[in-house]
Design an enzyme around this catalytic site. Structure first.
Site, mmCIF file in Angstrom:
data_model
loop_
_atom_site.group_PDB
_atom_site.id
_atom_site.type_symbol
_atom_site.label_atom_id
_atom_site.label_comp_id
_atom_site.label_asym_id
_atom_site.label_seq_id
_atom_site.Cartn_x
_atom_site.Cartn_y
_atom_site.Cartn_z
ATOM 1 N N GLU A 35 0.774 -1.607 -0.122
ATOM 2 C CA GLU A 35 -0.573 0.392 0.486
ATOM 3 C C GLU A 35 0.740 1.887 0.623
ATOM 4 O O GLU A 35 1.822 1.040 0.670
ATOM 5 C CB GLU A 35 -0.982 0.085 1.401
ATOM 6 C CG GLU A 35 -2.465 0.864 0.781
ATOM 7 C CD GLU A 35 -3.169 0.018 0.355
ATOM 8 O OE1 GLU A 35 -2.963 0.294 -0.824
ATOM 9 O OE2 GLU A 35 -3.514 -1.380 0.273
ATOM 10 N N THR A 37 2.691 2.299 -1.743
ATOM 11 C CA THR A 37 4.125 1.650 -2.760
ATOM 12 C C THR A 37 4.402 1.528 -4.454
ATOM 13 O O THR A 37 5.344 2.196 -5.175
ATOM 14 C CB THR A 37 4.510 0.291 -2.814
ATOM 15 O OG1 THR A 37 3.063 -0.714 -2.633
ATOM 16 C CG2 THR A 37 4.742 0.371 -1.158
ATOM 17 N N ALA A 124 -15.692 3.438 -2.497
ATOM 18 C CA ALA A 124 -15.298 2.807 -1.127
ATOM 19 C C ALA A 124 -13.418 2.296 -0.883
ATOM 20 O O ALA A 124 -13.391 1.312 -0.651
ATOM 21 C CB ALA A 124 -16.531 1.427 -1.093
ATOM 22 N N LEU A 126 -12.802 0.665 -4.123
ATOM 23 C CA LEU A 126 -12.240 -0.649 -4.809
ATOM 24 C C LEU A 126 -12.357 -0.082 -6.178
ATOM 25 O O LEU A 126 -12.470 -1.601 -6.950
ATOM 26 C CB LEU A 126 -13.450 -1.418 -4.496
ATOM 27 C CG LEU A 126 -13.594 -1.358 -2.879
ATOM 28 C CD1 LEU A 126 -15.328 -2.425 -2.478
ATOM 29 C CD2 LEU A 126 -12.710 -2.736 -2.720
ATOM 30 N N SER A 127 -12.038 1.037 -6.608
ATOM 31 C CA SER A 127 -11.497 1.142 -7.472
ATOM 32 C C SER A 127 -12.672 1.368 -9.464
ATOM 33 O O SER A 127 -12.344 0.425 -9.963
ATOM 34 C CB SER A 127 -10.179 -0.017 -8.365
ATOM 35 O OG SER A 127 -8.570 0.823 -7.667
ATOM 36 N N GLU A 161 -7.710 9.948 -15.982
ATOM 37 C CA GLU A 161 -7.387 9.814 -14.524
ATOM 38 C C GLU A 161 -7.039 10.990 -13.527
ATOM 39 O O GLU A 161 -6.842 11.813 -13.315
ATOM 40 C CB GLU A 161 -7.791 8.759 -13.266
ATOM 41 C CG GLU A 161 -8.183 9.205 -12.323
ATOM 42 C CD GLU A 161 -8.816 7.736 -11.137
ATOM 43 O OE1 GLU A 161 -8.753 7.240 -12.034
ATOM 44 O OE2 GLU A 161 -9.031 7.949 -10.012
ATOM 45 N N ASP A 173 -4.510 0.428 -9.637
ATOM 46 C CA ASP A 173 -5.566 0.070 -9.926
ATOM 47 C C ASP A 173 -6.271 -0.176 -11.609
ATOM 48 O O ASP A 173 -7.110 -1.618 -11.982
ATOM 49 C CB ASP A 173 -6.372 0.833 -9.875
ATOM 50 C CG ASP A 173 -6.001 1.537 -8.488
ATOM 51 O OD1 ASP A 173 -6.019 0.892 -7.673
ATOM 52 O OD2 ASP A 173 -6.679 2.571 -7.764
HETATM 53 C C1 GLA Z 1 -5.141 4.960 -4.380
HETATM 54 C C2 GLA Z 1 -4.855 4.428 -5.644
HETATM 55 C C3 GLA Z 1 -3.790 3.796 -6.029
HETATM 56 C C4 GLA Z 1 -2.331 3.586 -4.812
HETATM 57 C C5 GLA Z 1 -3.192 3.401 -3.411
HETATM 58 C C6 GLA Z 1 -2.716 2.955 -2.567
HETATM 59 O O1 GLA Z 1 -5.986 3.784 -4.646
HETATM 60 O O2 GLA Z 1 -5.752 5.139 -6.791
HETATM 61 O O3 GLA Z 1 -3.379 3.899 -7.138
HETATM 62 O O4 GLA Z 1 -1.572 4.823 -4.407
HETATM 63 O O5 GLA Z 1 -4.384 4.185 -3.323
HETATM 64 O O6 GLA Z 1 -1.809 2.094 -1.844
#
Ligand code: GLA
Length: 388
Positions: A35, A37, A124, A126-127, A161, A173
């Site tokens: 996370e 990273t 939330a 979850l992308s 984005e 993501d």
């Molecule tokens: C968000 C960003 C990702 C990543 C995470 C943290 O989800 O969209 O690219 O940096 O935070 O790990």
């Protein structure tokens, strides 16, 4: 065929009076470990979840694009040669951003009609945004037969984005939404964009616990953390010339030179450097099927995010503590940018539903809000333009 794909196909026919030419779908994701990273050129290990954005689409005469969102029951129309940010229909900006950047890159795209729908919880962590971008790119690629290799498409979605929607994010993501494989976690080197699929034992499930806290602070604090990491690199480079990102700093080097850094910056760097190591160790553990060992790394990751990176919150900590005291749960931690959103947990499949019920009722008692808890197995990345 997936339920969502059938739904968008059917609605396309009802709304537009003909069958779509193509249908695509792209999944959301949850990150098992690694996370904060990705934007430090480091390592991550997400899985795609079986929640998706689906699109059905056809080319049309002329240059008008028509987008119909079934979730928002709203439609947006714009000419492909004149794409502007929409302040009202925010959902449309992901498609627009991708289309805008494709054209900027010289890809020839024309008018089209698109119907879309998703079941990824929004806001939330979850992308759902990355899934929307990947689905948009695949729709346009399939409709207009664009020569767009996967990695180029993934980078373009990230750029949409960053530059069109205006949210700084790493590459994780979009990458996992596109290239995940069913039944496996994805190991990704965010600098080289090299990756591998690591089988995830079928005896376990991925359990996602939504704290229901909106991630208000996520984007401002996200940018501050990125700045702190960059400052760390600048200061460490005085002693370690040639480093470009925290990815290049070993733990020994960090320990030797950490006195050069302001205390807060040192804490941020320590998290990133140790988290990268955890992803590499976790990869070996997952390969051996050592889920308990992997769970211990998740525990360490959470406490590092809480204490050193300072992106957790009381609700996330409560959810992790509840999970860690639940039978069958082998690992739990916050996931995503932080300040709310979800935790990710690994739970034995025979205990999954009981764990879900128990965590749900205890969280509600402690926090006064009913959480949402989703069980998933690692899902397949985007379906690459099914021609109908
Ligand atoms: C968000 C960003 C990702 C990543 C995470 C943290 O989800 O969209 O690219 O940096 O935070 O790990």
């Amino acid at each position: 065929m997936n339920k969502l794909i059938s739904e968008v196909k059917k609605s396309f026919g009802e709304l537009l009076g003909c069958d779509p030419e193509v249908a695509v779908r792209a999944p959301g994701r949850v990150n098992l470990i690694g996370e904060h990273t990705d934007y430090n050129d480091g390592f991550v290990m997400p899985v795609a979840i079986d929640r998706f954005i689906a699109m059905a689409a056809s080319k049309s005469e002329g240059e008008e694009v028509e987008l119909h969102s079934l979730d928002y029951t709203s439609s947006v129309r714009f000419p492909i040669s004149h794409i502007e940010y929409d302040h009202q229909n925010l959902w449309s900006n992901y498609f627009k951003g991708v289309a805008y950047l494709l054209r900027q890159d010289g890809y020839k795209i024309g008018g089209c009609r698109v119907v879309l729908k998703g079941d990824i919880p929004q806001g939330a962590g979850l992308s759902s945004s990355a899934a929307l971008e990947v689905a948009s790119a695949l729709t346009l690629k399939s409709l207009f037969a664009l020569p767009l290799p996967d990695k180029k498409m993934i980078k373009l979605c990230q750029k949409a984005e960053n530059e069109f929607v205006g949210v700084r994010c790493g590459i994780m993501d979009q990458f996992v939404s596109c290239l995940a494989r069913q039944g496996s976690a994805l190991f990704l080197d965010c600098r080289e964009l090299s990756y591998g699929h690591i089988p995830f034992s079928d005896e376990f499930r991925v359990m996602i616990c939504n704290t229901m806290v909106r991630r208000e602070l996520a984007s401002s604090q996200y940018n501050i953390r990125r700045g702190e990491c960059e400052e760390g690199v600048r200061l460490l480079a005085q002693k370690l010339p040639g480093i470009k990102a925290l990815r290049d700093v070993s733990l020994d080097e960090f320990l030797q030179h950490q006195h050069l850094l302001p205390q807060v910056v040192a804490k941020r760097c320590r998290h990133v450097i140790k988290e990268n190591k955890r992803v590499l160790e976790g990869t070996e553990m997952l390969k051996k099927g050592d889920m308990h060992g992997f769970g211990r790394l998740m525990h360490l990751s959470h406490y590092s995010l809480k204490e050193d990176y300072e992106v957790s919150c009381p609700e996330l900590n409560c959810m992790v503590e509840l999970a860690e005291s639940t039978k069958g749960v082998v690992g739990a931690r916050m996931t995503g940018a932080g300040f709310g959103g979800c935790t990710v947990n690994i739970v034995h499949r025979d205990r999954a539903e009981a764990a879900q019920r128990s965590i749900s009722s205890r969280y509600k008692k402690e926090m006064g809000v009913a959480p949402e808890i989703y069980l998933s197995t690692p899902a397949e990345g985007a379906l690459k333009g099914v021609f109908l």
